[in-house]
Design a protein around this motif. Structure first.
Motif, PDB file in Angstrom:
ATOM      1  N   LEU A   1       0.820  -1.150   0.127  1.00 36.99           N
ATOM      2  CA  LEU A   1       0.147   0.236  -0.013  1.00 36.99           C
ATOM      3  C   LEU A   1       0.887   1.428  -0.140  1.00 36.99           C
ATOM      4  O   LEU A   1       0.512   2.114  -0.863  1.00 36.99           O
ATOM      5  CB  LEU A   1      -0.762   0.173   1.331  1.00 36.99           C
ATOM      6  CG  LEU A   1      -1.911   1.252   1.200  1.00 36.99           C
ATOM      7  CD1 LEU A   1      -2.929   1.055   0.348  1.00 36.99           C
ATOM      8  CD2 LEU A   1      -2.421   1.285   2.595  1.00 36.99           C
ATOM      9  N   LEU A   2       1.838   1.229   0.720  1.00 35.70           N
ATOM     10  CA  LEU A   2       2.677   2.559   0.901  1.00 35.70           C
ATOM     11  C   LEU A   2       3.485   2.591  -0.233  1.00 35.70           C
ATOM     12  O   LEU A   2       3.794   3.921  -0.710  1.00 35.70           O
ATOM     13  CB  LEU A   2       3.623   2.489   2.297  1.00 35.70           C
ATOM     14  CG  LEU A   2       2.837   2.168   3.713  1.00 35.70           C
ATOM     15  CD1 LEU A   2       3.998   2.325   4.520  1.00 35.70           C
ATOM     16  CD2 LEU A   2       2.003   3.509   3.672  1.00 35.70           C
ATOM     17  N   GLU A   3       3.904   1.635  -0.819  1.00 36.50           N
ATOM     18  CA  GLU A   3       4.854   1.959  -2.134  1.00 36.50           C
ATOM     19  C   GLU A   3       3.822   2.467  -3.432  1.00 36.50           C
ATOM     20  O   GLU A   3       4.138   3.135  -4.226  1.00 36.50           O
ATOM     21  CB  GLU A   3       5.185   0.385  -2.660  1.00 36.50           C
ATOM     22  CG  GLU A   3       6.481  -0.136  -1.949  1.00 36.50           C
ATOM     23  CD  GLU A   3       7.523   0.537  -2.160  1.00 36.50           C
ATOM     24  OE1 GLU A   3       7.616   1.747  -2.602  1.00 36.50           O
ATOM     25  OE2 GLU A   3       8.734  -0.072  -1.585  1.00 36.50           O
ATOM     26  N   GLN A   4       2.656   2.070  -3.169  1.00 35.55           N
ATOM     27  CA  GLN A   4       1.494   2.627  -4.379  1.00 35.55           C
ATOM     28  C   GLN A   4       1.292   4.387  -3.830  1.00 35.55           C
ATOM     29  O   GLN A   4       1.445   5.031  -4.888  1.00 35.55           O
ATOM     30  CB  GLN A   4       0.140   1.789  -4.137  1.00 35.55           C
ATOM     31  CG  GLN A   4      -0.724   2.321  -5.476  1.00 35.55           C
ATOM     32  CD  GLN A   4      -0.378   2.126  -6.651  1.00 35.55           C
ATOM     33  OE1 GLN A   4       0.193   1.283  -6.945  1.00 35.55           O
ATOM     34  NE2 GLN A   4      -0.384   3.332  -7.493  1.00 35.55           N
ATOM     35  N   TRP A   5       1.334   4.421  -2.576  1.00 36.18           N
ATOM     36  CA  TRP A   5       1.177   5.703  -2.414  1.00 36.18           C
ATOM     37  C   TRP A   5       2.373   6.479  -2.738  1.00 36.18           C
ATOM     38  O   TRP A   5       2.274   8.009  -3.317  1.00 36.18           O
ATOM     39  CB  TRP A   5       0.878   5.934  -0.918  1.00 36.18           C
ATOM     40  CG  TRP A   5      -0.404   5.563  -0.227  1.00 36.18           C
ATOM     41  CD1 TRP A   5      -1.439   4.981  -0.945  1.00 36.18           C
ATOM     42  CD2 TRP A   5      -1.038   5.248   1.082  1.00 36.18           C
ATOM     43  NE1 TRP A   5      -2.623   4.567  -0.023  1.00 36.18           N
ATOM     44  CE2 TRP A   5      -2.243   5.058   1.255  1.00 36.18           C
ATOM     45  CE3 TRP A   5      -0.452   5.942   2.371  1.00 36.18           C
ATOM     46  CZ2 TRP A   5      -2.806   4.802   2.580  1.00 36.18           C
ATOM     47  CZ3 TRP A   5      -1.047   6.039   3.519  1.00 36.18           C
ATOM     48  CH2 TRP A   5      -2.431   5.173   3.511  1.00 36.18           C
ATOM     49  N   PHE A   6       3.528   5.975  -2.378  1.00 35.76           N
ATOM     50  CA  PHE A   6       4.638   6.729  -2.906  1.00 35.76           C
ATOM     51  C   PHE A   6       4.689   7.136  -4.368  1.00 35.76           C
ATOM     52  O   PHE A   6       5.485   8.140  -4.834  1.00 35.76           O
ATOM     53  CB  PHE A   6       5.817   5.911  -2.548  1.00 35.76           C
ATOM     54  CG  PHE A   6       7.306   6.590  -2.460  1.00 35.76           C
ATOM     55  CD1 PHE A   6       7.340   7.704  -1.896  1.00 35.76           C
ATOM     56  CD2 PHE A   6       8.133   6.065  -3.165  1.00 35.76           C
ATOM     57  CE1 PHE A   6       8.624   8.107  -1.818  1.00 35.76           C
ATOM     58  CE2 PHE A   6       9.577   6.588  -3.309  1.00 35.76           C
ATOM     59  CZ  PHE A   6       9.595   7.882  -2.720  1.00 35.76           C
ATOM     60  N   LYS A   7       4.113   5.756  -5.114  1.00 41.26           N
ATOM     61  CA  LYS A   7       4.298   6.500  -6.671  1.00 41.26           C
ATOM     62  C   LYS A   7       3.287   7.472  -6.836  1.00 41.26           C
ATOM     63  O   LYS A   7       3.614   8.268  -7.839  1.00 41.26           O
ATOM     64  CB  LYS A   7       3.403   5.095  -7.385  1.00 41.26           C
ATOM     65  CG  LYS A   7       4.343   3.865  -7.391  1.00 41.26           C
ATOM     66  CD  LYS A   7       3.581   2.820  -8.283  1.00 41.26           C
ATOM     67  CE  LYS A   7       4.349   1.561  -8.530  1.00 41.26           C
ATOM     68  NZ  LYS A   7       3.515   0.443  -9.196  1.00 41.26           N
ATOM     69  N   ASN A   8       2.345   7.623  -6.169  1.00 41.93           N
ATOM     70  CA  ASN A   8       1.454   8.777  -6.375  1.00 41.93           C
ATOM     71  C   ASN A   8       1.978  10.216  -5.515  1.00 41.93           C
ATOM     72  O   ASN A   8       1.445  11.419  -6.193  1.00 41.93           O
ATOM     73  CB  ASN A   8       0.273   8.723  -5.568  1.00 41.93           C
ATOM     74  CG  ASN A   8      -0.581   7.367  -6.150  1.00 41.93           C
ATOM     75  OD1 ASN A   8      -0.333   6.887  -7.262  1.00 41.93           O
ATOM     76  ND2 ASN A   8      -1.404   6.821  -5.215  1.00 41.93           N
ATOM     77  N   PHE A   9       3.082  10.073  -4.790  1.00 40.98           N
ATOM     78  CA  PHE A   9       3.836  11.405  -4.329  1.00 40.98           C
ATOM     79  C   PHE A   9       4.415  12.057  -5.261  1.00 40.98           C
ATOM     80  O   PHE A   9       5.123  11.379  -6.310  1.00 40.98           O
ATOM     81  CB  PHE A   9       4.643  10.965  -3.089  1.00 40.98           C
ATOM     82  CG  PHE A   9       4.785  11.922  -2.261  1.00 40.98           C
ATOM     83  CD1 PHE A   9       3.839  12.228  -1.265  1.00 40.98           C
ATOM     84  CD2 PHE A   9       6.042  12.691  -1.991  1.00 40.98           C
ATOM     85  CE1 PHE A   9       4.103  13.209  -0.171  1.00 40.98           C
ATOM     86  CE2 PHE A   9       6.393  13.513  -1.098  1.00 40.98           C
ATOM     87  CZ  PHE A   9       5.442  13.788  -0.364  1.00 40.98           C
ATOM     88  N   PRO A  10       4.521  13.314  -5.356  1.00 39.93           N
ATOM     89  CA  PRO A  10       5.084  14.022  -6.391  1.00 39.93           C
ATOM     90  C   PRO A  10       6.751  13.597  -6.397  1.00 39.93           C
ATOM     91  O   PRO A  10       7.399  13.473  -5.588  1.00 39.93           O
ATOM     92  CB  PRO A  10       4.893  15.446  -6.067  1.00 39.93           C
ATOM     93  CG  PRO A  10       3.508  15.563  -5.297  1.00 39.93           C
ATOM     94  CD  PRO A  10       3.686  14.139  -4.427  1.00 39.93           C
ATOM     95  N   SER A  11       7.015  13.344  -7.666  1.00 41.77           N
ATOM     96  CA  SER A  11       8.353  12.791  -7.847  1.00 41.77           C
ATOM     97  C   SER A  11       9.506  13.667  -7.255  1.00 41.77           C
ATOM     98  O   SER A  11      10.532  13.330  -6.728  1.00 41.77           O
ATOM     99  CB  SER A  11       8.651  12.541  -9.386  1.00 41.77           C
ATOM    100  OG  SER A  11       8.518  13.639 -10.101  1.00 41.77           O
ATOM    101  N   LYS A  12       9.345  14.925  -7.340  1.00 47.29           N
ATOM    102  CA  LYS A  12      10.386  16.223  -7.021  1.00 47.29           C
ATOM    103  C   LYS A  12      10.687  15.832  -5.467  1.00 47.29           C
ATOM    104  O   LYS A  12      11.502  16.460  -5.130  1.00 47.29           O
ATOM    105  CB  LYS A  12      10.214  17.500  -7.348  1.00 47.29           C
ATOM    106  CG  LYS A  12       8.822  18.007  -6.801  1.00 47.29           C
ATOM    107  CD  LYS A  12       8.497  19.568  -7.132  1.00 47.29           C
ATOM    108  CE  LYS A  12       7.232  19.958  -6.459  1.00 47.29           C
ATOM    109  NZ  LYS A  12       7.130  21.570  -6.734  1.00 47.29           N
ATOM    110  N   ALA A  13       9.661  15.421  -4.701  1.00 44.65           N
ATOM    111  CA  ALA A  13       9.885  15.354  -3.434  1.00 44.65           C
ATOM    112  C   ALA A  13      10.230  13.935  -2.829  1.00 44.65           C
ATOM    113  O   ALA A  13      10.127  13.671  -1.502  1.00 44.65           O
ATOM    114  CB  ALA A  13       8.638  16.069  -2.661  1.00 44.65           C
TER     115      ALA A  13
END
Length: 394
Positions: free
Chosen positions: A43-55
């Motif tokens: 789940l957290l890996e999927q959330w991390f994909k959705n997190f803005p790449s620059k951050a």
């Protein structure tokens, strides 16, 4: 996803035990093979994909920190980003502020229209308490290496160690005591008279007092060496004052960015060991509760409930920290509690930029200034918005 753009390592996992006392939370979650841990990682890996790449680089570095405070802070930001996104908002990370070098964590928009700023904060034990707990945990780690196939070890703790206790000496002390036990006699005594009948062995170090006692195992559990010997830990209550930590978190963030052009929310995650409930939150925001006794001559004729003017939002000179529109508070939110905990939004009735109630889908608390009563407005549960189920990840 690029390996460097993942929160967790791609490794073979076979450990299904508990987290070691001194082990960082991220480290355990990274190596644990239990199904719940796998679900959390996915789940957290999927959330991390959705997190803005620059951050992502900064967030991943803090998320993988050996310091639990940094890890949980990064997790909280990741959680808030996903919760807001799933609620229909778009989220801008670290928005540029006009004529300012600092910037809040998020700027939140709806259909391209800016709605509010949000800053995240984790409230936990003090550095001193965390250090003392780390010293205790180091001892428990040593004690859990004791070979005690036929009995568990109970631990009653009072005070905290100021310096590192001698874990190896304590282990030898306990091994000597355990080797001389008549477990059959102790088992019969404990069945008749409970824990009071068990032998107790005291150990002192600094202001730290520990009482150990054996707990006989049931026959089917005996001779199993893969079970941690410490079976019960009992602590004397420690004085924690959650509302002080909540109040301080709000005050630290209230003036950080000066006057803002949008409502401003401070999101606070209160760690479980620190504690916190609605009473603590009310005390932090509006002032501590107190009772005024009304006498006529020497006769008590009534009581009046009121608050001290020492809240984050109401002080000696009346309303204050009016730049904060609301606080979003979660208590004990960790990766294991994502579906079980829903943050609650507490509105500041004196805010310069009030946050409209209609834009928030989760539970809210509003103060009626005329009646001085708090009103709760129901809302969606976090697990519903996040597409989980109430007992996830079990």
């Amino acid at each position: 996803m690029d390996k460097t753009k993942k929160l967790f390592d791609e490794i073979t996992r076979d450990y299904t035990g508990f987290r070691c006392y001194t082990e960082p939370k991220w480290n355990y979650l990274n190596r644990c093979a239990r199904l719940e841990c796998e679900r959390i990682r996915n789940l957290l890996e999927q959330w991390f994909k959705n997190f803005p790449s620059k951050a992502q680089d900064d967030l991943r570095k803090r998320f993988q920190s050996k310091k639990d405070q940094h890890h949980l802070s990064a997790f909280f930001e990741l959680y808030l980003h996903e919760l807001l996104s799933k609620s229909g908002f778009s989220v801008e990370i670290h928005p540029v502020m006009r004529n300012k070098s600092t910037h809040p964590d998020f700027k939140v928009l709806k259909d391209g229209k800016p709605l509010f700023y949000l800053e995240a904060k984790v409230v936990s034990l003090s550095d001193e308490d965390i250090s003392a707990k780390a010293r205790e945990n180091q001892v428990y780690k040593v004690l859990n290496r004791i070979k005690s196939p036929n009995s568990f070890i109970g631990v009653k703790v009072q005070g905290t160690p100021v310096t590192n206790p001698p874990g190896t000496k304590m282990r030898r002390f306990l091994e000597c005591k355990l080797s001389n036990l008549d477990l059959n006699t102790i088992a019969k005594q404990s069945e008749q008279d409970g824990f009071e009948a068990l032998p107790q062995w005291e150990w002192k170090h600094d202001d730290w007092q520990v009482i150990f006692f054996p707990i006989p195992k049931k026959l089917k559990a005996q001779a199993k060496l893969d079970v941690r010997p410490i079976g019960l830990q009992m602590y004397n209550p420690r004085l924690t004052i959650p509302h002080i930590g909540i109040k301080q978190a709000i005050q630290d963030k209230a003036t950080k960015y000066g006057e803002l052009d949008l409502p401003y929310i401070v999101a606070i995650n209160i760690m479980k060991e620190f504690g916190g409930d609605d009473i603590d939150i009310s005390n932090a925001l509006f002032g501590e509760e107190q009772v005024a006794l009304i006498f006529r001559r020497n006769e008590l004729i009534g009581k009046q409930f009121r608050r001290k003017p020492n809240g984050a939002w109401y002080g000696p000179n009346g309303p204050q920290n009016k730049r904060v529109s609301a606080v979003l508070i979660a208590v004990g939110l960790t990766p294991w509690e994502i579906a079980k905990i829903t943050p609650v939004l507490w509105h500041n009735p004196w805010a310069n930029n009030p946050l409209p109630l209609r834009i928030w889908r989760f539970p809210q608390v509003i103060l009626n200034k005329k009646s001085a009563q708090l009103r709760k407005k129901r809302g969606k549960k976090a697990w519903q918005i996040l597409g989980l189920y109430p007992d996830w990840p079990e």
